[in-house]
Scaffold this active site. Structure first.
Site, PDB file in Angstrom:
ATOM      1  N   PRO A   2       4.729   1.785   0.139  1.00 51.88           N
ATOM      2  CA  PRO A   2       5.409   1.308   1.344  1.00 51.88           C
ATOM      3  C   PRO A   2       4.427   0.926   2.451  1.00 51.88           C
ATOM      4  CG  PRO A   2       6.115   3.530   0.713  1.00 51.88           C
ATOM      5  CD  PRO A   2       4.905   3.203  -0.079  1.00 51.88           C
ATOM      6  N   GLU A   3       4.435  -0.349   2.836  1.00 49.80           N
ATOM      7  CA  GLU A   3       3.688  -0.817   3.995  1.00 49.80           C
ATOM      8  C   GLU A   3       4.724  -1.361   4.976  1.00 49.80           C
ATOM      9  OE1 GLU A   3       0.438  -3.395   2.838  1.00 49.80           O
ATOM     10  OE2 GLU A   3       0.279  -2.427   0.886  1.00 49.80           O
ATOM     11  N   HIS A 100      11.713  15.111  -8.201  1.00 52.00           N
ATOM     12  CA  HIS A 100      10.825  15.152  -7.027  1.00 52.00           C
ATOM     13  C   HIS A 100      11.555  14.892  -5.720  1.00 52.00           C
ATOM     14  CE1 HIS A 100       7.455  15.310  -9.812  1.00 52.00           C
ATOM     15  NE2 HIS A 100       7.982  14.284 -10.438  1.00 52.00           N
ATOM     16  N   ARG A 119       4.265  12.091  -5.418  1.00 51.27           N
ATOM     17  CA  ARG A 119       2.918  12.626  -5.136  1.00 51.27           C
ATOM     18  C   ARG A 119       2.815  13.418  -3.847  1.00 51.27           C
ATOM     19  NH1 ARG A 119      -0.305   7.254  -7.235  1.00 51.27           N
ATOM     20  NH2 ARG A 119       1.192   6.942  -8.872  1.00 51.27           N
ATOM     21  N   ARG A 158     -15.971  -6.200  16.073  1.00 51.57           N
ATOM     22  CA  ARG A 158     -16.262  -5.064  15.193  1.00 51.57           C
ATOM     23  C   ARG A 158     -17.183  -5.461  14.042  1.00 51.57           C
ATOM     24  NH1 ARG A 158     -11.983  -1.388  15.657  1.00 51.57           N
ATOM     25  NH2 ARG A 158     -13.214  -0.072  14.266  1.00 51.57           N
TER      26      ARG A 158
END
Length: 290
Positions: A2-3, A100, A119, A158
């Site tokens: 998921p982003e 889970h 996880r 940067r």
DNA sequence: AGCTCTTCCTGAAAGC
DNA sequence: TGCTTTCAGGAAGAGC
């Protein structure tokens, strides 16, 4: 994983399912990803949900301020990060429970808000307004909201590699490994390029590529590879549109060159060696033969 | 301070 | 066949 587009899709789904609902009870399985699980269950039982929003890749479920003690720091939020295999679904209680699944919030409409995470890279916590403000303050602007000039300012100064900065949520928030690679391909920038060596034109192209890629992904309800599902438990479709991610050895959609995979910033990075030329290596000029 | 590397977790897939 | 190893990655924290 998921982003921003996946989290946005989940949030939109939850916005249709949660506001106005009361949490009747809370049931917990494993709790090592929850900050103060007992307190969380206690405070949420009986509370009512006011709204759902997204901060970067975090999901914030705002609770109605009813029973909360009146203080300057009133306003409580259930904050959830899906990590990489987290799922947050609102389904009928009678639906089978996937393995889970560690948190169950039973709601007053017969549905159940469930958190499933193979996880357990995800996080869940109860947070007051001050915590939300602190999160917003230390996080970079949302990748969908940042303007081109601000983007160029944040990246152009940067020296880190561009891929590392795209993944760093303090610079801009919401981008993860998939959309970093897809955006860099679209902007024709090699992932290992130093950000401060990019031209103004390239930074502008990258900003545009990010917006285009994220919006297209949201339209298709995100990318589902192994584990991601939306709030109704359905997969996204954007993985079909991927140009480089997970396409090692396949032909570039622009130039037919084979897509390569390298490690940048400790992550797999997929790119086209022809469309996205590597930075000049500048070894100790031994090549200066004669 | 800025940047990079390591750590957490599980299951799928590769290696032997 | 069956075991062991490797890999995936978000973000915090360590190390340089």
């Amino acid at each position: 994983m998921p982003e921003l587009p996946e989290v946005e899709t989940v949030v939109r789904g939850l916005q249709a399912a949660l506001p106005g609902r009361q949490i009747l009870s809370v049931r917990l399985g494993k709790t090592d990803f929850i900050d103060e699980p007992v307190l969380l269950a206690e405070r949420l039982t009986g509370s009512r949900i006011a709204g759902v929003s997204r901060i970067g890749k975090f999901i914030a479920v705002e609770l109605a301020s009813g029973a909360v003690v009146a203080s300057t720091d009133a306003g409580l939020h259930l904050v959830i990060h899906l990590g990489m295999t987290g799922r947050l679904t609102a389904v009928r209680t009678s639906e089978p429970v996937p393995p889970h699944t560690h948190v169950f919030f039973s709601l007053d409409d017969g549905n159940e808000l469930r958190y499933t995470d193979i996880r357990r890279f995800g996080r869940m916590r109860l947070a007051p307004n001050s915590w939300m403000d602190a999160l917003r303050a230390r996080w970079g602007q949302d990748a969908l909201e940042i303007g081109a000039p601000e983007f160029a300012l944040r990246f152009g100064s940067r020296s880190a590699r561009i891929k590392a900065l795209l993944l760093d949520q303090h610079t801009v928030s919401g981008i993860g490994n998939i959309y970093a690679d897809e955006s860099l391909w679209r902007a024709r920038i090699h992932p290992a390029r130093r950000a401060d060596r990019l031209t103004t034109k390239q930074l502008r192209a990258l900003h545009r590529a990010i917006q285009t890629t994220l919006l297209a992904a949201i339209r298709l309800k995100g990318s589902s590879f192994s584990d991601y599902l939306d709030a109704e438990g359905k997969p996204g479709m954007f993985q079909r549109m991927h140009r480089v991610y997970q396409r090692e050895g396949l032909a570039c959609r622009r130039c037919r060159q084979r897509i390569r995979r390298i490690q940048v910033a400790g992550r797999s990075s997929f790119f086209c060696p022809r469309c996205q030329p590597a930075p000049r290596t500048r070894k100790k000029s031994r090549a200066r033969k004669k």
